[in-house]
Motif scaffolding. Structure first.
Motif, PDB file in Angstrom:
ATOM      1  N   LEU A 226       0.839  -1.207   0.000  1.00 54.63           N
ATOM      2  CA  LEU A 226       0.000   0.000   0.000  1.00 54.63           C
ATOM      3  C   LEU A 226       0.870   1.251   0.000  1.00 54.63           C
ATOM      4  O   LEU A 226       1.920   1.292   0.665  1.00 54.63           O
ATOM      5  N   CYS A 227       0.412   2.265  -0.713  1.00 53.85           N
ATOM      6  CA  CYS A 227       1.164   3.527  -0.794  1.00 53.85           C
ATOM      7  C   CYS A 227       0.239   4.685  -0.413  1.00 53.85           C
ATOM      8  O   CYS A 227      -0.854   4.833  -0.969  1.00 53.85           O
ATOM      9  N   GLY A 228       0.660   5.499   0.554  1.00 54.89           N
ATOM     10  CA  GLY A 228      -0.137   6.621   1.016  1.00 54.89           C
ATOM     11  C   GLY A 228       0.363   7.948   0.454  1.00 54.89           C
ATOM     12  O   GLY A 228       1.533   8.081   0.069  1.00 54.89           O
ATOM     13  N   TYR A 229      -0.513   8.930   0.468  1.00 57.36           N
ATOM     14  CA  TYR A 229      -0.163  10.227  -0.116  1.00 57.36           C
ATOM     15  C   TYR A 229      -0.848  11.339   0.671  1.00 57.36           C
ATOM     16  O   TYR A 229      -2.002  11.222   1.061  1.00 57.36           O
ATOM     17  N   GLY A 230      -0.119  12.430   0.907  1.00 60.33           N
ATOM     18  CA  GLY A 230      -0.678  13.609   1.545  1.00 60.33           C
ATOM     19  C   GLY A 230      -0.332  13.700   3.007  1.00 60.33           C
ATOM     20  O   GLY A 230      -0.592  12.785   3.774  1.00 60.33           O
ATOM     21  N   SER A 231       0.308  14.789   3.409  1.00 62.50           N
ATOM     22  CA  SER A 231       0.705  14.965   4.803  1.00 62.50           C
ATOM     23  C   SER A 231      -0.521  15.027   5.708  1.00 62.50           C
ATOM     24  O   SER A 231      -1.583  15.516   5.316  1.00 62.50           O
ATOM     25  N   ALA A 262       3.349   0.967   3.123  1.00 61.15           N
ATOM     26  CA  ALA A 262       3.154  -0.067   4.142  1.00 61.15           C
ATOM     27  C   ALA A 262       2.874  -1.387   3.431  1.00 61.15           C
ATOM     28  O   ALA A 262       2.374  -1.405   2.300  1.00 61.15           O
ATOM     29  N   SER A 263       3.205  -2.474   4.088  1.00 61.42           N
ATOM     30  CA  SER A 263       2.934  -3.787   3.504  1.00 61.42           C
ATOM     31  C   SER A 263       2.579  -4.776   4.600  1.00 61.42           C
ATOM     32  O   SER A 263       2.904  -4.566   5.784  1.00 61.42           O
TER      33      SER A 263
END
Length: 305
Positions: A226-231, A262-263
């Motif tokens: 999983l890849c997150g975006y945005g502070s 995250a994984s």
């Protein structure tokens, strides 16, 4: 305690010795042979008499009785049997012990042994033994056949299981890989639905629901990247197996960091018909929108027999 035996002369049934040839031969373990048996008695002693009887063979040889059994002194003749007269008597040295006195000291009895009859007696005994051995062999053979049948049945059962296992190894193959997250900002407790299916061997993954349903009982391995975006946002996701939390991954973005990853990976036991999915925890999750940034995959490690 003491026992007192009172008798008149020889303690036999009639005061005399009676020598005879037994109708049935006897097998002797020490010689591993059948023997013609001569008997002399019959005595009324409760136990073995305090003396033994001597036998005179047709050749004039003097031999002692072989054993005492059921009131009779027995003599087992050597093979081949010598025909002629065999005489049993109380030896002079045992006359007083045997309560013989005066003119009655010479007590004896003679039996004539026919060597042809003796050979027939031995042959009959050997024949009976052969029949008994044959019966035992037949019984043992039946037992061996039953055991062999049982063994063959177990082998067939194991062979069937192995054949089924090999067949299942070739046919029961399950794996899937899905990417392209449908909603990049899911709400609390939403299921992460990945809509692009790259592989779905066994048709367990449903891109409409985001859930994988196990087609077989077994051990499965599940993975997610999983890849997150945005502070100020997070990635907080559960791996759910049949409605229960199996694994949890959580990461928070710092104010100066716009991206994070995250994984998770888990090997779990799943029953046929149970479902596995990714579920959001919290309400500030935000995922990167690139189609390959997020993935959900799994495969069957081994199925249960």
């Amino acid at each position: 305690m003491a026992s007192v035996i009172i008798g008149d002369g020889l303690m036999t049934t009639d005061g005399h010795l009676h020598a005879s040839q037994m109708a049935v031969a006897v097998f002797r373990n020490s010689t591993q042979q059948w023997h013609v048996v001569l008997a002399c008695g019959t005595f009324t002693y409760h136990d073995t008499p305090p003396f033994t009887l001597q036998w005179t063979t047709p050749s004039g040889q003097s031999v002692s009785s072989s054993q005492y059994k059921e009131g009779q002194f027995l003599l087992l003749l050597d093979n081949p049997v010598s025909g002629g007269s065999y005489t049993c008597r109380v030896p002079d040295s045992s006359a007083s012990v045997a309560c013989l006195h005066g003119n009655s000291t010479d007590v004896s009895s003679t039996v004539v042994v026919d060597d042809v009859k003796s050979r027939l007696t031995l042959l009959e005994a050997e024949n009976r033994q052969v029949h008994a051995d044959n019966r035992q062999l037949h019984a043992d053979n039946r037992q061996l056949k039953e055991e062999q049948n049982q063994t063959n049945a177990r082998i067939d059962s194991v062979s069937t299981l192995l054949s089924q296992h090999l067949h299942d190894e070739r046919t029961k193959r399950v794996s899937f890989l899905a990417t392209n997250l449908k909603d990049n900002t899911p709400s609390f407790h939403d299921v992460l639905i990945l809509t692009t299916v790259h592989n779905n061997q066994g048709n367990g993954y449903n891109p409409a629901t985001g859930k994988f349903t196990a087609p077989y009982n077994g051990t499965y391995c599940f993975m997610s990247s999983l890849c997150g975006y945005g502070s100020g946002h997070v990635i907080s996701v559960f791996l759910m197996v049949d409605g229960k939390t199996e694994l949890f991954v959580d990461t928070q973005f710092g104010s100066a960091v716009d991206y994070d990853a995250a994984s998770l990976q888990a090997v779990v036991s799943v029953r046929a018909g149970q479902s596995v999915w990714l579920q959001v925890n919290g309400d500030i999750n935000q995922f990167y929108s690139y189609s390959y940034s997020n993935s959900f995959s799994g495969f069957l490690v081994s199925y249960d027999l």
